[in-house]
Design a protein around this motif. Structure first.
Motif, PDB file in Angstrom:
ATOM      1  N   LEU A  84      38.005  30.906  45.157  1.00 44.72           N
ATOM      2  CA  LEU A  84      37.584  30.499  43.820  1.00 44.72           C
ATOM      3  C   LEU A  84      38.028  29.077  43.498  1.00 44.72           C
ATOM      4  O   LEU A  84      37.311  28.324  42.842  1.00 44.72           O
ATOM      5  N   THR A  92      38.057  26.551  45.144  1.00 37.15           N
ATOM      6  CA  THR A  92      37.191  25.489  45.652  1.00 37.15           C
ATOM      7  C   THR A  92      35.948  25.330  44.785  1.00 37.15           C
ATOM      8  O   THR A  92      35.247  24.334  44.881  1.00 37.15           O
ATOM      9  N   ALA A  93      35.683  26.324  43.948  1.00 39.11           N
ATOM     10  CA  ALA A  93      34.461  26.281  43.148  1.00 39.11           C
ATOM     11  C   ALA A  93      34.730  26.148  41.652  1.00 39.11           C
ATOM     12  O   ALA A  93      33.821  25.891  40.885  1.00 39.11           O
ATOM     13  N   ILE A  94      35.994  26.331  41.267  1.00 45.67           N
ATOM     14  CA  ILE A  94      36.343  26.333  39.848  1.00 45.67           C
ATOM     15  C   ILE A  94      37.197  25.112  39.523  1.00 45.67           C
ATOM     16  O   ILE A  94      38.177  24.835  40.204  1.00 45.67           O
TER      17      ILE A  94
END
Lengths: 190, 190
Positions: free
Chosen positions: B166, B168-170
Motif C-alpha cells: 500500500l 507504494t500507492a498511497i
DNA sequence: CTTTGTATTGAACGATCGTTCAGTTCGGCG
DNA sequence: CGCCGAACTGAACGATCGTTCAATACAAAG
C-alpha cells in the motif's frame, strides 16, 4: 464486433494477469486471441492500449462485485464470502488469486506512464467501493459508528492484498481460513 | 574479486528490485555494474543465476535484520520500528518499500522454475524468522502464551505485504502510520 | 623479462520483441 | 451483381533480447 472486442479484452486480461505486462509478448496475445497483429493493432492501437482496456475491464468487474456487497443484507458477510471465493481458485486458475492491479504494481517502474496513472486511478476507485461497504455495514449495525470508513477501507484493501498474495505461496488452506476470520474480527477493533 | 562479486550482486539486486525480472534487461545490468557481458556471464552463468544471487543476498539481509529483532529487549517494538523504517524510503528509494520477494512473485508464471522454487524457499525461511520473533515476544511477556507462533508468523508476513504494498500507492502517510499501529494492536487479539 | 592463468572486453549471433502495411476477405447496400 | 468500407491477414521491419567467444589486459610466479 463490439462483442468480439469485449471477448478479446477478456482473453488479453487473462494473459496479462498470468504473466504481467513486461512478461507478456504480443505473440502470446496473438495466440490467445487467435488474431493476427494487424487486427489487434487496428482495434487497440498498441500493447499499452490493449493493457489499459484489460485493466479497465478488470476494474469494472471488481467494482461491480463490490457494489453487490454494498447492497447485500449483510455487506460484511458478502465481502467475506467474495474474498473466500477468490482463494478457492485452483490449478490453472490460481493466477486469479492475486489481484490483477497489485500484480501490475509490482513492475511499477518498468511500466509506461499511462499505465501507472491508470493503476492509481483503479486503486482509488476500488477503495471507494470498500468505503461504501463499510458505510453500508454501519447502517446495518454490523459495524460500530465510530469506525472511520476511509481508514477502514484502506485497511480492508490491505487485507485483501495480504490474503490474496499469501494464498499464491501458501498451500496450507486452513491457515488462510484462519486469517480470513481474523480480518473480519479485527475490522471493528481499536 | 569476491568483494567485487558482492558489490555486483547488490547493484543487480537494485535493478531487479526496481524493474522486476522480465522488465530488467541484461543491458540494464551491464550499465549498472559497468561490466561487459562476458564478465557477468563468467561470474554468474546467466540472467537467472544473477537473479538467484540477488535473491539470496536479499533474503540473507532481511533474515539478519529480523534476527536482530529477536534478540532485542522488545522484539515487537523492534519489528515495528523496522517496518516503519521501510515506509520512510522516499524519492529514488521508494522501490525499496515493496518486498523484493513478493514483487517477484507477481510475475510467478513467467519466471523460470529455478527462481520459483527459490522464491518459495526464501518466503519459508523468512516466515521462520517471524516465528522466532513471536516466540521471543512471548518469552518477554509482550504477547500472550496462547498465541500460536506459526499462525502469528504467517499473519505478520501478510501484514508486511499489505503495508509495504500500500505504501507504494498511497501518499497519505498518516493513514499508513495508523495501519502500522493497528497491526501491533491486532496481533494479540483473538 | 617471460610465462601462465584468470578476468575482462566488445563485437557479434540467432531469437524474439513491438509494430507496420500492402494485400485479401467479407458483409451489407444500391 | 457490383461496389464500398471495415476487418483481417501474414510477411516483414528495425530494435532489443539473452548469450557467446576469440581477443585482450592484467597480476602473480619462475
Amino acid at each position: 464486433m463490439n462483442y468480439s472486442r469485449q471477448e478479446s479484452v477478456e482473453k488479453a486480461m487473462t494473459v496479462f494477469w498470468q504473466k504481467g505486462y513486461a512478461g507478456t509478448g504480443m505473440r502470446d496475445i496473438q495466440t490467445a486471441l487467435d488474431k493476427r497483429p494487424g487486427s489487434i493493432y487496428a482495434a487497440f492501437g498498441n500493447k499499452e492500449g490493449l493493457y489499459l482496456a484489460a485493466l479497465e475491464a478488470y476494474t469494472e468487474d471488481l467494482a461491480a462485485t463490490l457494489k453487490e456487497c454494498t447492497l447485500a443484507d449483510s455487506p460484511l458477510h458478502a465481502l467475506k464470502s467474495f474474498l473466500h471465493s477468490t482463494l478457492g481458485q485452483t490449478d490453472a486458475l490460481t493466477y486469479k488469486r492475486q489481484c490483477f492491479i497489485f500484480k501490475a504494481q509490482a513492475d511499477w517502474l518498468a511500466l509506461p506512464a499511462g499505465i501507472q496513472s491508470a493503476l492509481r486511478q483503479s486503486l482509488q476507485q476500488l477503495r471507494g467501493r470498500f468505503e461504501d461497504i463499510v458505510k453500508a455495514a454501519q447502517q446495518h449495525g454490523e459495524l460500530a459508528e465510530d469506525i472511520v470508513p476511509e481508514q477502514a477501507a484502506l485497511w480492508l484493501q490491505g487485507q485483501f492484498i495480504a490474503i490474496r498474495t499469501l494464498s499464491t505461496a501458501i498451500e496450507n488452506e486452513s491457515a488462510l481460513e484462519w486469517m480470513l476470520d481474523k480480518v473480519f474480527n479485527d475490522l471493528g477493533k481499536h
